[in-house]
Each structure stands twice: as structure tokens, then as C-alpha cells.
Design an enzyme around this catalytic site. Structure first.
Site, short mmCIF file in Angstrom:
data_model
loop_
_atom_site.label_atom_id
_atom_site.label_comp_id
_atom_site.label_asym_id
_atom_site.label_seq_id
_atom_site.Cartn_x
_atom_site.Cartn_y
_atom_site.Cartn_z
CG ASP A 77 14.80 7.30 14.28
OD1 ASP A 77 15.56 6.44 13.81
OD2 ASP A 77 13.59 7.41 13.97
CB CYS B 240 -11.75 19.29 -1.60
SG CYS B 240 -11.22 20.90 -1.01
CD GLN C 102 18.46 -11.35 21.58
OE1 GLN C 102 19.56 -11.07 22.06
NE2 GLN C 102 18.19 -12.51 21.04
N GLY D 50 1.03 2.66 14.22
CA GLY D 50 -0.24 3.41 14.17
C GLY D 50 -1.43 2.48 14.33
CD GLU E 190 -11.48 13.11 2.35
OE1 GLU E 190 -12.67 13.42 2.07
OE2 GLU E 190 -10.50 13.80 2.02
CG HIS F 259 -11.27 17.19 2.73
ND1 HIS F 259 -10.41 16.58 1.86
CD2 HIS F 259 -11.09 18.52 2.56
CE1 HIS F 259 -9.73 17.49 1.19
NE2 HIS F 259 -10.12 18.68 1.61
CD GLU G 13 1.90 5.82 16.12
OE1 GLU G 13 0.68 6.02 16.01
OE2 GLU G 13 2.64 5.56 15.14
#
Ligand code: GLN
Length: 540
Positions: free
Chosen positions: A148, A382, A193, A18, A510, A508, A141
Site C-alpha cells: 500500500d 449507553c 513470496q 490484530g 464491554e 461502555h 502492528e
């Protein structure tokens, strides 16, 4: 012609894909390119909104109301872009579209399969985002680790993209781990590798390897990786841990990653404005002041659960040249009856974090009470605003038993209640009040002063609101409603005159803080915290 960069991860999860993706975006933004980041997440949830923050970290909310993975927060903060619904593609979303198309009869007569139907849908979403955002470069990304099972359709789709968009327009970046083992800290290349073999097995040959390592990679190790992985030595980029994540783009730029990526994609940038980013990193690394802000929440044992809040606090220190330390406090530890001063007495400010459900609520109420009574700078986000209203109703207005309908079925005084549009909503997915909404701030309030405006927008994610039946009572006792929705229906911000800094917001903030544009509410909190420290020092 849009260029595509695909970032995959190998060997272990949490390797920093990320931050690498976000940093790559910053290098391209410095060169003046329009960048559209996208996260391809292999999980089957349609979005991250229903996931527990303990397990998955914070749910990041975009302007248009998508509930997404926290990596989108890194993209926005590093690249200074706005993500949207299209910036998050999950297996759940992809299958939802494919199955809906099948039911409509779009594939009538055909057998619907992973290849080509699911892979086509993944590619369609990537190309649509490129068009919608008129992107020079899309950086995608891919969540999870190569190998997986569930990420295979995504890897196959990006392999095909190389053919659809052309080799010269696509670039594969693989982030991998180069560990050291044994008493002599020998650098080991084998895991890298193997993860590159895994990628090549499915037809993807990486162009760039980002090697996470605790040590500088010796030249012979880089050459070995280059030889075994089929990547040119100059494209084997070492990635050491740095003191602040915002330094990662600086490190990559110095190692020539920006130039390399542009060269490989045939981009010929005419500028590279790096000075302002370097300056903010410099401020972060050489603070002149320091303060500690307590964050009270219920998921504090996972640092990722409040990622945007902790980053917003870091940003808020920049204009004050201050290092902001966070003291995480699990809300139910404030319910044990011990003196709250022993927990909050030494901090310089308090954030009460967003949250859902009953656990820890009384602890949060105690924390807000302490901040209100002791003049400790406070920002309620909030649920934090809702808690501040409950505390004020109980302890100042004398409404014993005041509570939120979220916490109690029929509280004596339901000062926080369900939003009208939420009545009758039973589905849990994407059903809250989500995304950006306008708010009018009252002239002359601290809120209007901090924002330097009376018309603002902020992102939301909630079901409950301040009950208008109690507005008058709260105001009579001195609580100021400093922000309301344009139709006056919803309380959006509150504050308390006479207190050094007491602000609650239903939104919010932030999510909109960037290192180069710290959010005014967080910057205000840190400013008040530093003032408090200064005042204490002058008394001493
Ligand atoms: N649980 C509260 C609500 O739904 C607050 C949500 C939040 O803090 N994001 O209104």
C-alpha cells in the site's frame, strides 16, 4: 533495553494481524514480560472516532479517552493490559504533530520531508510509548497490507528502528496468506513470496512468517517458503483457523512461536504460565449450557461494528460454562409493525447497543418495552440506557412524546438532553465525554451486588445524558437510579426492581471485559438468561 516486534501483513487485508499481534503479546505476558502494544494506522483521520462503524468496525475507547481502532480491543483482551492515547498512531496524528512543529518554527530553515521528519515522528511515538509504559517489549502492528502506498512511511520508520534499537532487539513478523487452488487444493506459495519481495524491496527482511492457511502446510511447502523468503524453516509458522480466537495463542505456543520469539530477541524467560489461559479456552470449547442473546443495533450487518460487545458476551459465558450465541437484530427491522414476539420470543436475553442518530430508535424502544413487560433479561448500553429511559417515560410515566434531544429538536418531554459541557461544542473529533469516569453505586442495588463494590469506574463515549428534571418522576414510577457520578449530577446506571434483570448503563462496560475477567454486567445478563431457560424447562 526494550525489545521491538513489528507485525506486518501481506497479500490480503483482514488476514488476522490484530489477533496475531494480540496472541504474540499473550505468549510474552505468560512469560512475565511487560508488553506495550501499539497500532500504526496509515489512514489520515487523526483517530477512528469520526469513522463509520460500517466501514471501519467498532471505535474502541481507552481508559484515557482515545477513540481507536478495534484492534486495541483485541490487545487489551488477549494481553490483559490497558492501552492509552500513545497506543494508537495514525498518519493524521503524525502529520498533525509535524505540521504544528513546522508552524512553531522547530525546523526553521529546513525543508520538512517524509524522511526524516515524518519517520522521526513515528519513531518518537513508538519509543515514547516504550518509556511511558516501561515496556520490556513493544509490539507494533502496522495497519494495511505491504505494498500500500500510504503505509510506506511507517515501514520505513520500522526499518530505521532496526538500526536505532539494534538488530538483536528488533523482530519482524510478517502475516501472510498461503492459499490453495484448483480441484486438488494445491498449496500455493507465490503470493507469500511476492509479499516478502515487496518487504525486502524496502529493506525489511522478515524473521518470522505466519502463514494463514486452510490446510496443514506440508514440510516441502514450508521448506520452499523458507528458501524463497529467506526465513528459517522453524520460523515459518502455519496458522489454521481455530474454533475460538482465544485458541490462537494456544496454537502458536504449541508451534513454538513463543520460544522462537524469545530466542531471537535474546529474552530468557524464567516462567511460562499458560495453564489458566488454556483452561479458559477449554471451557469455551466444551460448554455445558447454551443461551442466545439478541443484540439490537443499527450496524449489525458488519460483525465488527460491535466487536467488544460480542466478545464480552463470549467472556460472560465462561463463569457459567455456557456458550453464548448472538442473534443480531437490525433495529429498523423492528419498526415494520410485525409482532415483536416473533423476533424476540425465542431469545434468552437482550442487549440494546450503543449508537448515534435517529435511525432505528423506535425499533429499539419496542425491544426494550418487550423486555420490560415480558421479564426478558436486558442490558442497555449507553444509547441503550437512554432508550430504556425514553420507553419508561412514555409507557410507564405517561409522558407521551418523551424523547432524546438527539432525536428530535424540542420533544414534548426531553428526558434525555445534551450534557451541559457539550453545549456550544461544534467540533466532531474527540469532543464527546470520553474515557474513564468514576461512578458511585447505591448500596443494596443489583448494580452494587454485581460489581461487589459501590465505587466503580467505567469508560464513556457520549454527548447526551438523563435530564435531571425528570429524575423524580422516573423514580416515583419505580425506576431505580442505581449509579450516579460522584457529584450526583449524572445518572450512570439504572435498574428495575422486580424484573429478573433489567440494567442500563451510560458507560461502555464491554471495553473492560476480558476472557479471564468477564464483566459483571454481562456475566449477570448471561446468568439471568440461563435462569430463564431453566425456569422455562421446569414449567414444560
Ligand atoms: N448518541 C448517544 C449520546 O451521544 C449515545 C452514545 C453511545 O451510545 N455511545 O449520548
Amino acid at each position: 533495553m526494550t525489545k521491538y516486534i513489528f507485525v506486518t501483513g501481506g497479500v490480503v487485508s483482514s488476514i488476522g494481524k490484530g489477533i496475531t499481534t494480540a496472541s504474540l503479546g499473550r505468549l510474552l505476558r505468560n512469560r512475565g514480560y511487560t508488553v506495550a502494544p501499539v497500532k500504526l494506522d496509515p489512514y489520515i483521520n487523526v483517530d477512528a472516532g469520526t469513522m463509520n462503524p460500517y466501514q471501519h468496525g467498532e471505535v474502541f475507547v481507552t481508559e484515557d479517552g482515545a477513540e481507536t481502532d478495534l484492534d486495541l480491543g483485541h490487545y487489551e483482551r488477549f494481553m490483559d493490559v490497558s492501552c492509552s492515547f500513545g497506543s494508537s498512531v495514525t498518519t493524521g496524528k503524525v502529520y498533525q504533530s509535524v505540521i504544528a512543529a513546522e508552524r512553531r518554527g522547530d525546523y526553521l530553515g529546513g525543508t520538512v520531508q517524509v524522511i526524516p521528519h515524518v519517520t522521526n515522528e513515528i519513531k518518537r511515538r513508538i519509543v515514547t510509548l516504550a518509556k511511558e509504559q516501561e515496556a520490556d517489549v513493544v509490539i507494533a502492528e502496522i495497519g494495511g497490507t505491504v505494498g500500500d502506498i500510504e503505509s510506506l512511511p511507517f515501514l520505513e520508520a520500522i526499518r530505521q528502528m532496526q538500526i536505532d534499537a539494534g538488530k538483536e532487539n528488533t523482530l519482524f513478523v510478517h502475516v501472510t496468506l498461503v492459499p490453495t487452488v484448483g480441484p486438488w487444493a494445491e498449496v500455493k506459495t507465490k503470493p507469500t513470496q511476492h509479499s516478502v519481495y515487496k518487504l525486502r524491496e524496502i529493506g525489511i527482511a522478515p524473521d518470522v512468517l505466519i502463514c494463514r492457511s486452510d490446510v496443514d502446510l506440508p514440510e516441502d511447502v514450508r521448506e520452499k517458503i523458507s528458501l524463497f523468503c529467506g526465513v528459517r524453516p522453524e520460523a515459518v509458522i502455519e496458522s489454521r483457523s481455530v474454533p475460538t480466537i482465544y485458541e490462537v495463542p494456544v496454537a502458536y505456543e504449541r508451534l513454538g512461536l513463543g520460544e522462537l520469539v524469545c530466542q531471537k530477541l535474546g529474552l530468557e524467560p524464567t516462567r511460562n504460565d499458560f495453564a489458566s489461559w488454556e483452561a479458559l479456552v477449554d471451557t469455551l470449547k466444551n460448554p455445558e449450557h447454551e443461551c442466545t442473546i439478541a443484540v439490537v443495533g443499527k450496524y449489525t450487518s458488519n460483525g465488527d461494528a460491535y466487536k467488544s460487545i460480542s466478545e464480552a458476551l463470549v467472556h460472560a459465558g465462561i463463569p457459567h460454562k455456557a456458550k453464548v450465541n448472538v442473534k443480531w437484530i437490525e433495529s429498523d427491522t423492528l419498526e415494520t409493525g410485525k409482532d415483536i414476539r416473533s423476533v424476540l420470543g425465542a431469545v434468552d436475553g437482550l442487549v440494546v447497543a450503543p449508537g448515534f442518530g435517529l435511525r432505528g430508535i423506535e425499533g429499539k424502544i419496542e425491544a426494550v418495552r418487550y423486555a420490560r413487560e415480558s421479564g426478558l433479561p436486558f442490558l442497555g448500553i449507553c444509547l441503550g440506557l437512554q432508550i430504556a429511559v425514553i420507553e419508561f417515560a412514555r409507557n410507564v410515566c405517561g409522558l407521551t412524546g418523551a424523547n432524546s434531544e438527539e432525536m428530535e429538536d424540542s420533544p414534548a418531554y426531553p428526558v434525555i438532553h445534551l450534557l451541559p459541557e457539550q453545549r456550544g461544542v461544534t467540533e466532531k473529533g474527540a469532543s464527546m465525554r470520553l474515557g474513564s469516569y468514576p461512578c458511585n453505586l447505591v448500596n443494596g442495588t443489583l448494580g452494587a451486588k454485581l460489581y461487589e463494590s459501590t465505587k466503580i469506574t467505567e469508560r464513556h463515549r457520549h454527548r447526551y445524558e438523563v435530564n435531571n428534571d425528570f429524575r423524580e418522576k422516573l423514580q416515583e414510577h419505580g425506576l431505580v437510579i442505581s449509579g450516579v457520578s460522584p457529584d450526583y449530577r449524572l445518572v450512570e446506571m439504572i435498574e428495575m426492581p422486580g424484573h429478573p434483570y433489567f440494567v442500563g448503563t451510560q458507560a461502555h462496560p464491554e471495553f473492560k471485559s476480558r476472557p479471564n475477567r468477564p464483566h459483571p454486567l454481562f456475566a449477570g445478563l448471561v446468568g439471568a438468561a440461563l435462569k430463564r431457560i431453566e425456569a422455562k424447562a421446569s414449567v414444560a
